[in-house]
Design a protein around this motif. Structure first.
Motif, mmCIF file in Angstrom:
data_model
loop_
_atom_site.group_PDB
_atom_site.id
_atom_site.type_symbol
_atom_site.label_atom_id
_atom_site.label_comp_id
_atom_site.label_asym_id
_atom_site.label_seq_id
_atom_site.Cartn_x
_atom_site.Cartn_y
_atom_site.Cartn_z
ATOM 1 N N SER A 36 0.812 -1.214 0.000
ATOM 2 C CA SER A 36 0.000 0.000 0.000
ATOM 3 C C SER A 36 0.850 1.271 0.000
ATOM 4 O O SER A 36 0.330 2.357 -0.162
ATOM 5 N N SER A 37 2.167 1.127 0.200
ATOM 6 C CA SER A 37 3.010 2.313 0.174
ATOM 7 C C SER A 37 3.177 2.783 -1.266
ATOM 8 O O SER A 37 3.126 1.986 -2.198
ATOM 9 N N PRO A 38 3.363 4.085 -1.452
ATOM 10 C CA PRO A 38 3.481 4.591 -2.825
ATOM 11 C C PRO A 38 4.698 3.990 -3.521
ATOM 12 O O PRO A 38 5.778 3.953 -2.963
ATOM 13 N N ASN A 39 4.491 3.551 -4.725
ATOM 14 C CA ASN A 39 5.615 3.016 -5.484
ATOM 15 C C ASN A 39 6.275 4.130 -6.274
ATOM 16 O O ASN A 39 5.899 5.287 -6.193
ATOM 17 N N ALA A 43 5.676 8.289 -6.423
ATOM 18 C CA ALA A 43 6.612 9.086 -5.640
ATOM 19 C C ALA A 43 7.453 10.014 -6.515
ATOM 20 O O ALA A 43 7.672 11.173 -6.157
ATOM 21 N N LEU A 44 7.921 9.538 -7.643
ATOM 22 C CA LEU A 44 8.801 10.359 -8.479
ATOM 23 C C LEU A 44 8.097 11.585 -9.060
ATOM 24 O O LEU A 44 8.602 12.703 -8.936
ATOM 25 N N PRO A 45 6.898 11.455 -9.655
ATOM 26 C CA PRO A 45 6.229 12.668 -10.151
ATOM 27 C C PRO A 45 5.863 13.644 -9.029
ATOM 28 O O PRO A 45 5.947 14.860 -9.216
ATOM 29 N N GLY A 46 5.483 13.125 -7.874
ATOM 30 C CA GLY A 46 5.177 14.011 -6.753
ATOM 31 C C GLY A 46 6.396 14.774 -6.295
ATOM 32 O O GLY A 46 6.335 15.981 -6.030
ATOM 33 N N PHE A 47 7.524 14.085 -6.216
ATOM 34 C CA PHE A 47 8.775 14.740 -5.834
ATOM 35 C C PHE A 47 9.170 15.800 -6.856
ATOM 36 O O PHE A 47 9.579 16.904 -6.494
ATOM 37 N N CYS A 48 9.023 15.471 -8.121
ATOM 38 C CA CYS A 48 9.383 16.428 -9.185
ATOM 39 C C CYS A 48 8.475 17.657 -9.148
ATOM 40 O O CYS A 48 8.939 18.786 -9.316
ATOM 41 N N CYS A 49 7.200 17.440 -8.917
ATOM 42 C CA CYS A 49 6.247 18.555 -8.870
ATOM 43 C C CYS A 49 6.564 19.483 -7.698
ATOM 44 O O CYS A 49 6.604 20.707 -7.853
#
Length: 73
Positions: A36-39, A43-49
């Motif tokens: 259930s943790s974000p894969n 995670a990568l697009p959220g971090f980039c945004c």
């Protein structure tokens, strides 16, 4: 003294009911799935945004500081 013993028995009965019926149901509801943790896809697009917004904010702050410097008297 009999009234106090009845209250103790009622309290023990409520605690037993909670331990036997409510607690397993709550544990089942809050059980965390291992996947259930974000894969990386999330995670990568959220971090980039977030990084982009932070960079734009800092760039704007420096631009505003350079555009209108504080005048010293």
């Amino acid at each position: 003294m009999n009234d106090q013993e009845d209250r103790i028995k009622q309290r023990e009965a409520l605690e037993d009911a909670h331990d036997n019926f409510v607690q397993p149901y709550v544990n089942q509801l809050i059980e965390v799935n291992a996947q259930s943790s974000p894969n990386i896809d999330v995670a990568l697009p959220g971090f980039c945004c977030v990084s982009a917004w932070l960079g734009l904010t800092l760039l704007y702050c420096f631009w505003m500081r350079w555009r209108s410097p504080i005048k010293r008297f």
